[in-house]
Design a protein around this motif. Sequence first.
Motif, PDB file in Angstrom:
ATOM      1  N   LYS A  82       0.830  -1.208   0.000  1.00 26.36           N
ATOM      2  CA  LYS A  82       0.000   0.000   0.000  1.00 26.36           C
ATOM      3  C   LYS A  82       0.861   1.254   0.000  1.00 26.36           C
ATOM      4  CE  LYS A  82      -4.323  -1.552   1.465  1.00 26.36           C
ATOM      5  NZ  LYS A  82      -5.562  -0.931   1.234  1.00 26.36           N
TER       6      LYS A  82
ATOM      7  N   ASP B  30     -10.474   1.494   0.604  1.00 27.48           N
ATOM      8  CA  ASP B  30      -9.149   1.461  -0.015  1.00 27.48           C
ATOM      9  C   ASP B  30      -8.867   2.824  -0.633  1.00 27.48           C
ATOM     10  OD1 ASP B  30      -7.155   1.034  -2.283  1.00 27.48           O
ATOM     11  OD2 ASP B  30      -7.190  -0.983  -1.404  1.00 27.48           O
ATOM     12  N   TYR B  31      -7.661   3.334  -0.442  1.00 24.16           N
ATOM     13  CA  TYR B  31      -7.324   4.676  -0.933  1.00 24.16           C
ATOM     14  C   TYR B  31      -7.531   4.805  -2.440  1.00 24.16           C
ATOM     15  CZ  TYR B  31      -2.885   2.990  -2.850  1.00 24.16           C
ATOM     16  OH  TYR B  31      -1.936   2.328  -3.579  1.00 24.16           O
TER      17      TYR B  31
ATOM     18  N   TYR C 278     -18.409  -2.134  -0.528  1.00 19.78           N
ATOM     19  CA  TYR C 278     -18.433  -1.531   0.808  1.00 19.78           C
ATOM     20  C   TYR C 278     -19.894  -1.437   1.237  1.00 19.78           C
ATOM     21  CZ  TYR C 278     -13.729  -0.295  -0.627  1.00 19.78           C
ATOM     22  OH  TYR C 278     -12.432  -0.351  -1.082  1.00 19.78           O
TER      23      TYR C 278
ATOM     24  N   ASP D 210      -5.682   3.750   4.003  1.00 22.85           N
ATOM     25  CA  ASP D 210      -7.091   3.692   3.639  1.00 22.85           C
ATOM     26  C   ASP D 210      -7.815   4.918   4.190  1.00 22.85           C
ATOM     27  OD1 ASP D 210      -6.741   1.317   2.305  1.00 22.85           O
ATOM     28  OD2 ASP D 210      -7.312   0.085   4.012  1.00 22.85           O
TER      29      ASP D 210
ATOM     30  N   MET E 171     -13.876   1.593   6.317  1.00 21.67           N
ATOM     31  CA  MET E 171     -12.552   1.902   5.774  1.00 21.67           C
ATOM     32  C   MET E 171     -12.581   1.565   4.287  1.00 21.67           C
ATOM     33  SD  MET E 171     -10.594   3.114   8.135  1.00 21.67           S
ATOM     34  CE  MET E 171      -8.957   2.912   7.509  1.00 21.67           C
TER      35      MET E 171
END
Length: 85
Positions: free
Chosen positions: A31, A69-70, A57, A35, A67
């Motif tokens: 990563k 994922d970025y 989600y 997140d 949360m």
Amino acid sequence: MCNCGNKRSGLTASSPAAPTQSVPVNKAAQKTWPDVTFMYTGQSALTATGNMTGKRYRFSGPGDRQMVDYRDAPSMMTVPVLKKV
């Protein structure tokens, strides 16, 4: 006269390279960014699918936080009932 045929036959006669053994990689170590937390402000429940990862989600009700994922954060910010926390 072209000598292409001889080059081709030389390539097909060689044996393929042996496959290399894969090394397990820790996904958390891959990563780049952390997140992102999103809060649901709608009235019922919502399931949103991340545009980049395809991950789903599930927000079960008003005030629920997940949360994200970025990589999915930019697409989640386009959903009017989701707020970045």
